[in-house]
Design a protein around this motif. Structure first.
Motif, short mmCIF file in Angstrom:
data_model
loop_
_atom_site.label_atom_id
_atom_site.label_comp_id
_atom_site.label_asym_id
_atom_site.label_seq_id
_atom_site.Cartn_x
_atom_site.Cartn_y
_atom_site.Cartn_z
N UNK A 1 -5.50 2.30 18.29
CA UNK A 1 -4.81 0.54 17.33
C UNK A 1 -5.75 0.11 16.76
N UNK A 2 -7.44 -0.06 16.77
CA UNK A 2 -8.16 -0.59 15.40
C UNK A 2 -7.67 -0.12 14.59
N UNK A 3 -7.71 1.94 14.54
CA UNK A 3 -7.62 2.39 12.79
C UNK A 3 -5.62 2.19 12.52
N UNK A 4 -5.04 2.19 13.07
CA UNK A 4 -3.54 2.48 13.27
C UNK A 4 -2.84 1.96 11.74
N UNK A 5 -2.90 0.26 12.21
CA UNK A 5 -1.74 -0.63 11.19
C UNK A 5 -3.29 -0.40 10.13
N UNK A 6 -4.32 -0.56 10.26
CA UNK A 6 -4.87 -0.83 8.56
C UNK A 6 -5.36 0.71 7.86
N UNK A 7 -5.48 1.58 8.46
CA UNK A 7 -5.48 2.80 7.30
C UNK A 7 -4.37 3.62 7.30
N UNK A 8 -2.93 2.98 8.24
CA UNK A 8 -1.91 3.79 7.51
C UNK A 8 -0.85 3.03 5.94
N UNK A 9 0.17 1.64 7.14
CA UNK A 9 0.21 1.10 6.33
C UNK A 9 -0.45 0.13 5.17
N UNK A 10 -1.81 -0.23 5.51
CA UNK A 10 -3.21 -1.00 5.23
C UNK A 10 -2.76 -0.35 3.83
N UNK A 11 -4.12 0.93 4.20
CA UNK A 11 -4.16 1.76 2.80
C UNK A 11 -3.21 1.63 1.64
N UNK A 12 -1.73 2.28 2.82
CA UNK A 12 -0.61 2.94 1.61
C UNK A 12 0.19 1.06 0.77
N UNK A 13 -0.47 0.72 1.14
CA UNK A 13 0.19 -0.95 0.83
C UNK A 13 -0.32 -1.57 -0.33
N UNK A 14 -1.29 -2.34 0.91
CA UNK A 14 -1.87 -3.68 0.15
C UNK A 14 -2.24 -2.65 -1.17
N UNK A 15 -3.38 -1.51 -2.35
CA UNK A 15 -3.12 -1.98 -3.75
C UNK A 15 -1.60 -2.13 -4.01
N UNK A 16 -0.62 -1.37 -3.46
CA UNK A 16 1.28 -1.62 -4.40
C UNK A 16 0.35 -3.02 -3.80
N UNK A 17 0.96 -3.90 -2.90
CA UNK A 17 1.07 -5.32 -2.62
C UNK A 17 0.37 -5.90 -3.84
N UNK A 18 -0.76 -5.15 -3.92
CA UNK A 18 -1.31 -6.55 -5.27
C UNK A 18 -1.44 -5.92 -6.14
N UNK A 19 -0.38 -4.88 -6.86
CA UNK A 19 0.35 -4.42 -8.01
C UNK A 19 -1.48 -3.41 -8.74
N UNK A 20 -2.04 -3.01 -7.81
CA UNK A 20 -3.39 -2.12 -8.75
C UNK A 20 -2.67 -1.07 -8.14
N UNK A 21 -3.76 -0.01 -8.98
CA UNK A 21 -2.91 1.41 -9.19
C UNK A 21 -3.99 2.42 -7.74
N UNK A 22 -5.02 1.81 -7.25
CA UNK A 22 -5.66 2.39 -5.87
C UNK A 22 -6.73 1.33 -5.31
N UNK A 23 -7.37 1.47 -4.13
CA UNK A 23 -8.37 1.00 -3.40
C UNK A 23 -9.44 0.84 -4.64
#
Lengths: 539, 353
Positions: free
Chosen positions: A92-114
């Protein structure tokens, strides 16, 4: 046209480059690409969900009869401890942040990576090490203290809690790294034009989650180290026989573990905010209310931990304060529920699978939240504390809330992550099965709690049997629904029809191709307004 | 016209509603004086909850049908709620949350405050049984005998790990923590027998750590008390045992029982009094304070006394602690004669009972 967004999806004769092009094992295991790390986390955390879920099925099987013929009491106690530890810290703690968060956060903010790609990879491998330690500890005997490790019992138990404590401590390091990475990325890597008030709501929720991860996890690490010292060196910090205070541990533990509940639910709220906008073709009804209530939850959530201890002998005055503060954190969740429903008003609603999961989330989370309000009205908690009512309440939030939102997100973003679609009709049927299974499993547990059945009971008085049988049968339907879902999602990865943006979504993650190229964008996008403002582009 | 002996008409309706809700919610019988009030709050909340859930479901269903996507080209208009609408909705919700908190907390305060005439029972949890001791020395294991219609205050502690004393039919629960005394009270109006369950994970026998509260009619309870007395003799009252334990442990070398100031404060009239502390605050000397002063003496030093007392954590067994507390209490209502204070040079307290 006021839209200043460059759409990077020209019709190409060949398929555009994608992050999935390199297929060697080495390129996956040593990748610093946030998308690949997200996928690695997806498979790792899903394996843990399967393991924790299997334990849950065995637990439910034991509870078919009052005298518990399947397992002896200590094995049962070990098994629910592992179910809790695995589900909380490995899923529960890692699931959404580390999968969807990792995948989407940089794309959503228009970045190349973290901001720190190598730290991100380290976070994954530390997670693997932590998981391996927990599982090794489980095979070597496992703990029977519950996932809460309350002393003095955790110091006196005949089972070996030390490996599990160390495993959870290591997992905390992974969480902190990921949280830090998200905070820094959100502050420094937003693309041109992306002000704070134009960020996707999913980014807001991940940002708020990361604040909790970074502030709360060290306290958990500290509490676990002290328990470890008590256990290994008989320091007696929490053992009254040596002059220690067991209640002190409860304060330290819940100071982390209550905010941890928001670590689990905030990302889910972010997913749901994206899904409802995309499938109703509407901007969120009240952007600021949703964005700022995420921060509200993150901060007020730190001040409510005492509501886990209303019957532990804390002062009446303290109990009152913690009760009132718990009411204040509930209001932020209530705001979000109202905004989500309001977003549907005058929308253009497509009832696809992610949207079915959205409605399931809305309903179950509302019940989970409202029973939370009931629990925070202190006198009722005296009866419900440590009964199945509490078990039902937090499963409504964590399974009914987090897991359904996660499934909504996985279906919605499957084309984004894999470039392929899932089978829509089969998915709808599986969703109904999951919904039925969940409701049949956990609704009877509210009634069991009302009737007074305490949690963590390997055997129980006979008057509780009927409701337990219903709950166990429900768990089979829930498991069947999830198995079907896993099966067709895996099938889609290889044989699903190709898709780029099958929803017509105007979330920022859809500004690039699906699956995205390694560096996400051919050119960084420029943002002029928040996502999902469909009214700006009349066709 | 309501005549004496006749209930007002709404009593019947309320009784029927109470029974209806209690059954569909699977709640146990309401066997304590507070159970019905607490359940009433439960019914109120569950009714509002279902109303809100139904509202959400109806609104969502209506929107799904009314605003279903008719064409892939749909572009819905921009909708913004008025600030007034938002503020009233959220303010109303917060108001409701705080209302149930006010009602619930008032009840919670009531659960913590026993009536002054409550009888005391010391409850000790250990893996995996409950032990009950009355101040007169009567003890039982597994079964708690109490008279009907009399308030009973429980003073809970544990010998090993944390347990939790839970009687579903009374709607009460309180943790039994080693090294601490916690309290809870109940009054059972009607005779009957009610299940005690342990609600805090305490090891392999946790789910079998069960017991019974036997609520007896007052006459039968008196008979039970008589039968428990050893033939031809009497039990040693808890307070007397406490006096012996205090002498044996050396408490009386520093604390007098006749009101004289010595190395530590006197015990005469201590129980229930307001004690001024070194940090300028005051505290009521109740069981929790007395126990804490034995286990962690430095936590709350009495004003004008030196912080000298050693901790008795691990030195005093829970029964001895209970007995000493009971002895100190007896010095406030003088059921046990006070001992004359001894000079500092008195022989070490080695008097065996």
């Amino acid at each position: 046209m006021s839209l200043a967004i460059r759409w990077v999806s020209p019709p190409l004769p060949t398929r555009p480059p994608s992050y999935l092009d390199d297929t060697t094992i080495r390129s996956w295991l040593l990748t610093t690409d946030h998308k690949r790390i997200g996928v690695l986390f997806l498979f790792a955390t899903s394996a843990m969900l399967a393991l924790g879920g299997t334990f849950a099925l065995v637990l439910r099987l034991q509870l078919l009869t009052p005298d518990g013929r399947l397992l002896d009491a200590i094995t049962y106690n070990r098994m629910f401890t592992l179910h809790g530890v695995i589900m909380v810290w490995l899923f529960l703690i890692p699931s959404i942040p580390t999968t969807l968060g990792n995948f989407l956060l940089p794309i959503m903010i228009g970045a190349k990576d973290l901001a720190f790609p190598r730290l991100n990879l380290a976070s994954f491998w530390i997670y693997v090490v932590g998981a391996a330690i927990v599982i090794a500890g489980a095979i070597a005997g496992g703990a029977d203290t519950g996932w809460t490790f309350y002393p003095p019992y955790s110091g006196k138990t005949p089972t070996d809690v030390v490996p599990i404590l160390i495993g959870v401590f290591v997992l905390g390091i992974s969480s902190t790294m990921t949280g830090l990475n998200f905070i820094v990325s959100t502050h420094t890597l937003r693309t041109r034009g992306m002000t704070w008030m134009r960020m996707p709501l999913f980014v807001w929720s991940i940002y708020a989650t990361s604040i909790i991860l970074v502030l709360a996890t060290p306290v958990l690490g500290m509490a676990l180290l002290l328990i470890f010292a008590d256990h290994a060196f008989a320091l007696g910090i929490f053992d009254p026989a040596l002059g220690g205070d067991p209640i002190l541990y409860q304060h330290l533990f819940w100071f982390y573990s209550h905010p941890a509940v928001y670590i689990m639910i905030l990302p889910a709220m972010g997913v749901v905010s994206e899904v409802v906008c995309a499938f109703a073709r509407k901007a969120i009804l009240s952007y600021k209310a949703v964005a700022l209530s995420s921060l509200g939850i993150a901060f007020v959530g730190f001040l409510t931990w005492g509501h886990h201890m209303f019957t532990a002998g804390m002062s009446v005055f303290d109990a009152g304060i913690f009760g009132a503060l718990s009411m204040c954190v509930a209001i932020f969740s209530a705001i979000k529920v109202f905004v989500w429903v309001g977003t549907l008003y005058r929308g253009s609603i497509a009832l696809r699978t992610p949207m079915l999961y959205f409605f399931l989330f809305l309903f179950l989370f509302s019940f989970g939240g409202m029973t939370g309000v009931a629990l925070a009205s202190t006198s009722l908690d005296v009866h419900w504390q440590d009964t199945y009512f509490v078990v039902a309440h937090f499963h409504f939030i964590m399974v009914g809330g987090t897991l359904t939102a996660y499934l909504a997100g996985l279906h919605y973003w499957l084309p984004k992550m894999s470039g392929r679609m899932y089978p829509e009709r089969l998915a709808s049927v599986a969703t109904l099965l999951v919904a039925t299974g969940f409701i049949v499993t956990f609704t009877p547990q509210f009634l069991l709690g009302n009737a007074g059945m305490p949690r963590r009971y390997a055997t129980y008085p006979a008057q509780y049997q009927a409701l337990n049988v219903i709950s166990t049968v429900g768990s089979w339907a829930l498991a069947a629904g999830l198995l079907v879902t896993v099966a067709y999602l895996l099938w889609s990865l290889r044989w699903g029809p190709r898709a780029d943006n099958p929803w017509g979504s105007e979330g920022f993650e859809w500004l690039t191709t699906s699956p995205p190229p390694t560096h996400n964008f051919a050119e960084p996008p420029v943002i002029a307004h928040p996502p999902h403002e469909y009214w700006r582009t009349p066709r | 016209v309501i005549t004496p002996g006749h209930q007002p008409p709404w009593t019947d309706i309320w009784d029927a509603a109470n029974e209806f809700y209690r059954r569909i919610l699977a709640l146990p019988p309401q066997a304590s004086s507070v159970a019905r009030k607490i359940d009433a709050l439960h019914y109120f909340e569950i009714t509002v909850m279902f109303a809100v859930a139904a509202g959400i479901a109806v609104a969502a269903l209506y929107f799904v049908v009314r605003y279903r996507r008719r064409s892939e080209e749909d572009r819905p208009p921009r909708v913004r709620p008025s600030l007034l609408f938002e503020v009233t909705t959220y303010g109303g919700l917060l108001g409701f949350f705080l209302l149930v908190w006010v009602i619930g907390f008032a009840q919670y305060v009531g659960l913590a405050a026993p009536p002054p005439d409550a009888m005391d029972v010391y409850v000790t949890g250990k893996q995996w049984m409950w032990k009950f001791s009355l101040p007169d020395g009567t003890a039982s294991t597994g079964v708690l005998y109490v008279p009907a219609g009399r308030a009973v205050r429980l003073l809970l502690t544990s010998r090993d790990v944390i347990h939790s004393f839970f009687v579903p039919a009374f709607r009460i629960k309180r943790d039994a923590v080693p090294g601490l005394y916690t309290t809870i009270w109940f009054e059972a109006p009607n005779p009957g027998s009610y299940q005690i369950l342990c609600a805090e994970l305490c090891g392999a026998g946790h789910s079998q750590m069960r017991g019974t509260v036997e609520v007896l009619p007052p006459a039968q309870y008196a008979a039970w008390l008589r039968d428990r007395m050893p033939r031809g003799g009497r039990t040693t009252a808890l307070a007397e045992r406490g006096r012996d334990a205090a002498a044996r442990q050396g408490c009386l070398r520093c604390h007098t029982t006749d009101g004289q100031r010595h190395i530590g404060p006197t015990w005469l009239g201590l129980y229930g009094s307001r004690v001024p502390l070194a940090d300028g605050t005051t505290v009521v000397a109740d069981e929790a304070y007395l126990t804490q002063s034995m286990m962690d003496p430095m936590a709350q030093i009495v004003a004008t006394y030196a912080p000298l007392m050693p901790s008795y954590q691990g030195q005093l067994t829970p029964p001895d602690t209970a007995a000493i507390v009971e002895f100190i209490k007896s010095l406030s209502n003088t059921t046990v004669a006070a001992l004359p204070s001894k000079p500092t040079s008195a022989a070490p307290g080695g008097t065996s009972p």
